[in-house]
Enzyme design. Sequence first.
Site, PDB file in Angstrom:
ATOM      1  N   ASP A  78       0.828  -1.202   0.000  1.00  0.00           N
ATOM      2  CA  ASP A  78       0.000   0.000   0.000  1.00  0.00           C
ATOM      3  C   ASP A  78       0.866   1.257   0.000  1.00  0.00           C
ATOM      4  O   ASP A  78       1.424   1.638   1.027  1.00  0.00           O
ATOM      5  CB  ASP A  78      -0.921  -0.016   1.232  1.00  0.00           C
ATOM      6  CG  ASP A  78      -1.933   1.122   1.215  1.00  0.00           C
ATOM      7  OD1 ASP A  78      -2.032   1.825   0.181  1.00  0.00           O
ATOM      8  OD2 ASP A  78      -2.620   1.318   2.226  1.00  0.00           O
ATOM      9  N   ASP A 278      -1.664   5.034  -5.689  1.00  0.00           N
ATOM     10  CA  ASP A 278      -2.080   4.275  -4.505  1.00  0.00           C
ATOM     11  C   ASP A 278      -2.316   2.813  -4.851  1.00  0.00           C
ATOM     12  O   ASP A 278      -3.360   2.453  -5.389  1.00  0.00           O
ATOM     13  CB  ASP A 278      -3.355   4.899  -3.922  1.00  0.00           C
ATOM     14  CG  ASP A 278      -3.827   4.209  -2.660  1.00  0.00           C
ATOM     15  OD1 ASP A 278      -3.045   3.423  -2.086  1.00  0.00           O
ATOM     16  OD2 ASP A 278      -4.965   4.441  -2.235  1.00  0.00           O
TER      17      ASP A 278
END
Length: 412
Positions: A78, A278
């Site tokens: 992440d 992201d």
Amino acid sequence: VLSASLHGCLAAIGQGQPPRKPTSIHPRAGVRSSVFLPVSGNSTILNFMEFVFLSIIRYYSVTIGIGNPPKPFQLDIDTGSDLTWVQCDAPCTGCTLPRDQLYNPSKNNFVDCKDPICLAVNSPNPPQCKNPNEKCCFQVQYADHGSVLGFIVLDTFPLRLVNGTLSKPHLAFGCGHRLQNRGLHPPTPTAGVLGLGKSKASISSQLSSMGVTKNVFGHCLGDNRGFLFFGADFVPKSGMTWTRMLQSSSDKHYSSGPAELLFGGKPTGIKGVNVTFDTGSTYTYLNLKVYETVLNLIRKDLSGKQLHDVKDKALPICWKGTKPFKSMRDARNYFSTFALSFKGSSNVQLQLPPENYLIVTEQGNVCLGILNGAEAGLGTTNVIGDISLQGKLVIYDNENQMIGWANADCNR
């Protein structure tokens, strides 16, 4: 999922064993090398957020050993959040894994509330330490309304470097023992999150501060596999397209811009677009104005073609052809390429061909993998998610504050 905030948790969740003495992360002398980790991709179908549709969610993860002897943990990668955390037997509320697969901290693993590591993890909101024996707490809140609460711990992360040596850095991470809304249905097989953000709490920053690697990392996401690396040894000497990271005290994510939106190689009238990269987001999210422009351009481009709107539980906007599509290879010729043209340098473009913004569903329909960020609670933020990062080597050079990309076969 894009991390919404990271702040100190309440001391009321208990003290237990006394924490270890303050231990800061200090640079260490030595030759910096790199770490290479295989990435696996898993797909599942979830009732996605507040939307009334079943979304195909793809999780890209790596397996990392923690402790001595090391115990393997599968972690989602992440870039949209900073703190690495694992499900922790402290005991745990809301954990999705069997107890024997949880991280089990010892009394020497806990970090003191006044430790510089604790301050780094909870920046810019330092914890309120009421007594010297208080454990360092953390709480992460995600944009999907999930949250993780727990303690900060230190433990060994054995890493085989590409120069042949075995490094055993002691890294700070979260021992998450209270999870809310993270147990989506069906639950993901991962044990937690590998935080790759820009702050001092991220794994890349910690490895850099210890002299293990340079503060550079990259990923390449394929259909169901790929790779992740820390360090500069895998950065190509040529063939990369680079743009500067946005420097903003309010934005700790990997953002760049402003960019102009192109469609089919032509200007769309949309300029000044800042985007955040992201890997924790399956899809790409655009603010309302940009999203509506994209949708209108696609629909206009499809006029006269043998595609028609159809309801599909996979995503909100879908089309069907004269016969079911078997793969993106069958559907891509109906659609044009988007591009983000970044200001400041010539020919700095992030190309988004149809396979980087569409999916083919089990019903044989083709659906738009670009979603309305306003409906997801992201406001004006534009998020470039996994769907738009697949098939690209993406590098985050924190040393030079640059983001780069190049087309690549990430399945190799």
